[in-house]
Design a protein around this motif. Sequence first.
Motif, PDB file in Angstrom:
ATOM      1  N   GLU A   2       0.720  -1.138   0.000  1.00 28.76           N
ATOM      2  CA  GLU A   2      -0.158   0.020   0.134  1.00 28.76           C
ATOM      3  C   GLU A   2       1.064   1.298  -0.073  1.00 28.76           C
ATOM      4  OE1 GLU A   2      -3.200   0.136   2.857  1.00 28.76           O
ATOM      5  OE2 GLU A   2      -3.846  -1.821   2.255  1.00 28.76           O
ATOM      6  N   VAL A   3       0.304   2.540  -0.268  1.00 29.41           N
ATOM      7  CA  VAL A   3       0.913   3.666  -0.388  1.00 29.41           C
ATOM      8  C   VAL A   3       0.681   4.707   0.693  1.00 29.41           C
ATOM      9  CG1 VAL A   3       1.498   5.650  -1.757  1.00 29.41           C
ATOM     10  CG2 VAL A   3       1.295   3.422  -2.959  1.00 29.41           C
ATOM     11  N   LEU A   4       1.578   5.346   1.416  1.00 27.49           N
ATOM     12  CA  LEU A   4       1.361   6.359   2.297  1.00 27.49           C
ATOM     13  C   LEU A   4       2.162   7.639   1.774  1.00 27.49           C
ATOM     14  CD1 LEU A   4       0.707   7.760   5.289  1.00 27.49           C
ATOM     15  CD2 LEU A   4       2.808   6.839   5.720  1.00 27.49           C
ATOM     16  N   THR A   5       1.560   8.681   1.439  1.00 22.78           N
ATOM     17  CA  THR A   5       2.229   9.844   1.237  1.00 22.78           C
ATOM     18  C   THR A   5       1.967  11.018   2.215  1.00 22.78           C
ATOM     19  OG1 THR A   5       1.942   9.319  -1.175  1.00 22.78           O
ATOM     20  CG2 THR A   5       2.615  11.610  -0.945  1.00 22.78           C
ATOM     21  N   VAL A   6       3.134  11.402   3.042  1.00 23.77           N
ATOM     22  CA  VAL A   6       2.751  12.531   3.982  1.00 23.77           C
ATOM     23  C   VAL A   6       4.188  13.520   3.576  1.00 23.77           C
ATOM     24  CG1 VAL A   6       1.799  10.941   5.545  1.00 23.77           C
ATOM     25  CG2 VAL A   6       4.269  10.994   5.428  1.00 23.77           C
ATOM     26  N   GLY A   7       3.963  14.642   4.256  1.00 24.96           N
ATOM     27  CA  GLY A   7       4.954  15.792   4.281  1.00 24.96           C
ATOM     28  C   GLY A   7       4.977  16.260   5.674  1.00 24.96           C
ATOM     29  N   GLY A   8       6.331  16.329   6.428  1.00 24.01           N
ATOM     30  CA  GLY A   8       6.136  16.895   7.553  1.00 24.01           C
ATOM     31  C   GLY A   8       7.727  17.883   7.843  1.00 24.01           C
ATOM     32  N   GLY A   9       7.674  18.708   7.222  1.00 33.94           N
ATOM     33  CA  GLY A   9       8.782  19.421   6.770  1.00 33.94           C
ATOM     34  C   GLY A   9       9.825  18.969   5.851  1.00 33.94           C
ATOM     35  N   CYS A  10      11.218  18.990   5.804  1.00 33.97           N
ATOM     36  CA  CYS A  10      12.088  18.624   4.890  1.00 33.97           C
ATOM     37  C   CYS A  10      12.001  17.265   4.916  1.00 33.97           C
ATOM     38  CB  CYS A  10      13.489  19.034   5.616  1.00 33.97           C
ATOM     39  SG  CYS A  10      14.866  18.169   4.470  1.00 33.97           S
ATOM     40  N   PHE A  11      12.027  16.722   3.623  1.00 37.92           N
ATOM     41  CA  PHE A  11      11.650  15.187   3.477  1.00 37.92           C
ATOM     42  C   PHE A  11      12.966  14.390   3.582  1.00 37.92           C
ATOM     43  CE2 PHE A  11      12.314  16.776  -1.542  1.00 37.92           C
ATOM     44  CZ  PHE A  11      13.256  16.911  -1.531  1.00 37.92           C
ATOM     45  N   TRP A  12      14.050  15.042   3.911  1.00 37.37           N
ATOM     46  CA  TRP A  12      15.233  14.234   4.331  1.00 37.37           C
ATOM     47  C   TRP A  12      15.004  13.684   5.589  1.00 37.37           C
ATOM     48  CZ3 TRP A  12      19.194  18.605   3.483  1.00 37.37           C
ATOM     49  CH2 TRP A  12      19.375  18.967   2.008  1.00 37.37           C
ATOM     50  N   CYS A  13      14.248  14.627   6.643  1.00 36.54           N
ATOM     51  CA  CYS A  13      13.959  14.061   7.970  1.00 36.54           C
ATOM     52  C   CYS A  13      13.065  12.855   7.863  1.00 36.54           C
ATOM     53  CB  CYS A  13      13.461  15.286   8.987  1.00 36.54           C
ATOM     54  SG  CYS A  13      14.311  16.550   8.733  1.00 36.54           S
ATOM     55  N   VAL A  14      11.860  13.076   7.268  1.00 35.95           N
ATOM     56  CA  VAL A  14      10.853  11.980   7.252  1.00 35.95           C
ATOM     57  C   VAL A  14      11.275  10.910   6.522  1.00 35.95           C
ATOM     58  CG1 VAL A  14       8.180  11.792   6.627  1.00 35.95           C
ATOM     59  CG2 VAL A  14       9.023  14.137   7.389  1.00 35.95           C
ATOM     60  N   GLU A  15      11.969  11.062   5.477  1.00 35.26           N
ATOM     61  CA  GLU A  15      12.474   9.766   4.898  1.00 35.26           C
ATOM     62  C   GLU A  15      13.410   8.975   5.717  1.00 35.26           C
ATOM     63  OE1 GLU A  15      14.992   9.338   0.661  1.00 35.26           O
ATOM     64  OE2 GLU A  15      16.050   9.992   2.235  1.00 35.26           O
TER      65      GLU A  15
END
Length: 176
Positions: A2-15
């Motif tokens: 399944e797919v989840l797409t989220v943003g929580g500031g800089c993508f480097w952190c969330v990744e």
Amino acid sequence: MEVLTVGGGCFWCVEAIFNQIKGVEKVVSGYMGGTVPGTPTYREVCSGLTGHAEVIQVMYNPEIISYEELLVIFMTSHDPTTLNRQGADVGTQYRSVIFYHTEEQRARAEQVIEELKPYFESPIVTEVSPATTFHAAEEYHQNYYENNKQQMYCAAVISPKLTKLRKLYASKLKEQ
């Protein structure tokens, strides 16, 4: 998967956070939610003029980890109470957002936010928005933390987030 797409500031952190989670098979940094046609560049998104958010798209195995569990990890790994800001990163491209791919995901995201409200002193401002076209970020953004651990931003911002993740969610982490 399944797919989840989220943003929580800089993508480097969330990744970096989601790459540590059991059941997560793939994490791609990218952009979503903009109003400008075509594929945006990092520089264009950073200008704040495209309307895109820095996001990650996660492919995960729901038999190992649920959508709700991933959202709780997401919501507690950044500050969902600051509008268009995470630390020193300021602008709509750094907004807290959950992009849903189905109506079921929308309902589940709203439910998780509702359940987490009592744990935050300020109101949660995380957007819940329909997914639009996902644009993968440039290659040098992929696995950024793994490839740049000694870089100052990684050491000062991402490493503490990973320490918090290990304390709060040790049972959810991949074997190292």
